[in-house]
Design a protein around this motif. Sequence first.
Motif, short mmCIF file in Angstrom:
data_model
loop_
_atom_site.label_atom_id
_atom_site.label_comp_id
_atom_site.label_asym_id
_atom_site.label_seq_id
_atom_site.Cartn_x
_atom_site.Cartn_y
_atom_site.Cartn_z
N LEU A 1 -4.25 -0.07 -2.93
CA LEU A 1 -3.04 0.09 -3.62
C LEU A 1 -2.51 1.79 -3.12
O LEU A 1 -1.30 1.64 -3.19
CB LEU A 1 -3.53 -0.02 -4.99
CG LEU A 1 -3.89 -1.33 -5.60
CD1 LEU A 1 -4.26 -1.09 -6.80
CD2 LEU A 1 -3.10 -2.57 -5.14
N LEU A 2 -3.33 2.41 -3.31
CA LEU A 2 -3.21 3.95 -3.03
C LEU A 2 -4.26 4.74 -2.47
O LEU A 2 -5.25 4.49 -2.83
CB LEU A 2 -2.80 4.46 -4.62
CG LEU A 2 -2.40 6.16 -4.45
CD1 LEU A 2 -1.09 6.39 -3.80
CD2 LEU A 2 -2.51 6.71 -6.03
N TRP A 3 -3.79 5.26 -1.27
CA TRP A 3 -4.62 6.04 -0.49
C TRP A 3 -4.14 7.47 -0.26
O TRP A 3 -3.27 7.50 0.36
CB TRP A 3 -4.84 5.38 0.86
CG TRP A 3 -6.06 5.66 1.73
CD1 TRP A 3 -6.71 6.87 1.59
CD2 TRP A 3 -6.65 5.30 2.91
NE1 TRP A 3 -7.75 6.93 2.60
CE2 TRP A 3 -7.69 5.89 3.20
CE3 TRP A 3 -6.35 3.99 3.51
CZ2 TRP A 3 -8.41 5.41 4.46
CZ3 TRP A 3 -7.18 3.46 4.87
CH2 TRP A 3 -8.13 4.37 5.35
N SER A 4 -5.00 8.27 -0.66
CA SER A 4 -4.74 9.76 -0.41
C SER A 4 -5.39 10.45 0.36
O SER A 4 -6.74 10.02 0.27
CB SER A 4 -4.64 10.40 -1.73
OG SER A 4 -4.54 12.01 -1.78
N THR B 1 1.01 -1.10 -0.10
CA THR B 1 -0.16 -0.32 -0.08
C THR B 1 0.77 1.43 0.05
O THR B 1 1.84 1.32 0.71
CB THR B 1 -0.88 0.00 1.11
OG1 THR B 1 -1.94 -1.04 1.14
CG2 THR B 1 -1.82 1.35 1.18
N ALA B 2 0.46 2.09 -0.75
CA ALA B 2 1.17 3.46 -0.83
C ALA B 2 0.19 4.38 -0.20
O ALA B 2 -0.78 4.63 -0.70
CB ALA B 2 1.30 4.06 -2.14
N LEU B 3 0.54 4.97 0.97
CA LEU B 3 -0.45 5.89 1.66
C LEU B 3 0.18 7.40 1.51
O LEU B 3 1.40 7.79 1.78
CB LEU B 3 -0.19 5.48 3.46
CG LEU B 3 -1.41 6.19 4.21
CD1 LEU B 3 -2.75 5.29 4.02
CD2 LEU B 3 -1.03 6.00 5.63
N CYS B 4 -0.62 8.30 1.04
CA CYS B 4 -0.13 9.66 0.80
C CYS B 4 -1.13 10.52 1.52
O CYS B 4 -2.05 11.09 1.13
CB CYS B 4 -0.60 9.75 -0.75
SG CYS B 4 0.26 8.74 -1.85
N PRO B 5 -0.73 10.75 2.65
CA PRO B 5 -1.28 11.78 3.70
C PRO B 5 -1.06 13.18 3.04
O PRO B 5 0.22 13.67 2.80
CB PRO B 5 -0.72 11.43 4.91
CG PRO B 5 0.45 11.04 4.68
CD PRO B 5 0.38 10.01 3.56
N GLY B 6 -1.97 14.17 3.61
CA GLY B 6 -1.46 15.55 3.21
C GLY B 6 -0.77 16.15 4.50
O GLY B 6 -0.27 15.40 5.38
N ALA B 7 -0.85 17.47 4.53
CA ALA B 7 -0.39 18.15 5.65
C ALA B 7 -0.60 17.71 7.03
O ALA B 7 -1.76 17.43 7.21
CB ALA B 7 -0.19 19.78 5.53
N THR B 8 0.38 17.19 8.03
CA THR B 8 -0.03 16.68 9.09
C THR B 8 0.79 17.33 10.38
O THR B 8 2.11 17.54 9.94
CB THR B 8 0.43 15.17 9.24
OG1 THR B 8 -0.22 14.29 7.95
CG2 THR B 8 -0.15 14.20 10.54
N ASP B 9 0.08 17.72 11.35
CA ASP B 9 0.87 18.52 12.37
C ASP B 9 1.84 17.36 13.28
O ASP B 9 1.49 16.95 14.09
CB ASP B 9 -0.25 18.89 13.22
CG ASP B 9 0.31 19.63 14.49
OD1 ASP B 9 1.36 20.08 14.38
OD2 ASP B 9 -0.66 20.21 15.33
#
Length: 239
Positions: A228-231, A178-186
Amino acid sequence: MRDLQGKVAVVTGASSGIGAATARRLHALGAHVVLGARRGDRLKTIADELGNERVAWAEVDIRSPRQVADLFACAVDAFRRVDCLIANAGVGAYGGILDLSDTEVEEVIDTNLTGTVWSVRQAVPLLTDQGGDIVLVSSVAGLRGRPDEAVYAATKHAVVGLAGSLDRELRPKGVRVTALCPGATDTEFAMGKGRFPDMPELRTMMRAEDVADAIAYALAQPASMRTLLWSMRSAMSEN
């Protein structure tokens, strides 16, 4: 959903931020966690917090293949196997392509990309005999780079590509990627290198625990499913 009770998860970059939150979350779900990071004092603090039950840790710089091998040896020594790798360790620095020093460029590439490859290479032999999961923590920057993050975005694009190729290579062997693609995280990410503790933007970012929950959810998917990919982004994000 699969039960994570008794699963053995190696988490890199586990001394703070997403890595630490993931270790805590998986441990709460009954998993054995093996923590790797450069700051051994922080790893010890987390292990003590978790009661040192179902926890092992090793001070490791994932830029070194030898030290990564030591981390996985620690996992096998402590728990006899590895079921999951959460390759989370990463660094960032904001600035134009000419603004970063050569040392900063090398650190970003060697940590985010090369270190991830070293981690995967150690995990694969332990997973292909029994099946398991690899979660590569990329970033939304790995899908769409923004100004002043070109080197960082390049490494995170590479991680997404690595995950896609690994999925095709390892899925027949029972390993999900799995590719995990988080946005800005504190988190402490890029703190002092483009981020600062008093930035009002931090209040609109996701929390590390949000990403940790997503990682746990991906791991708990039934064996017949794969992510597979989670944004993901904060609901308050404008991007």
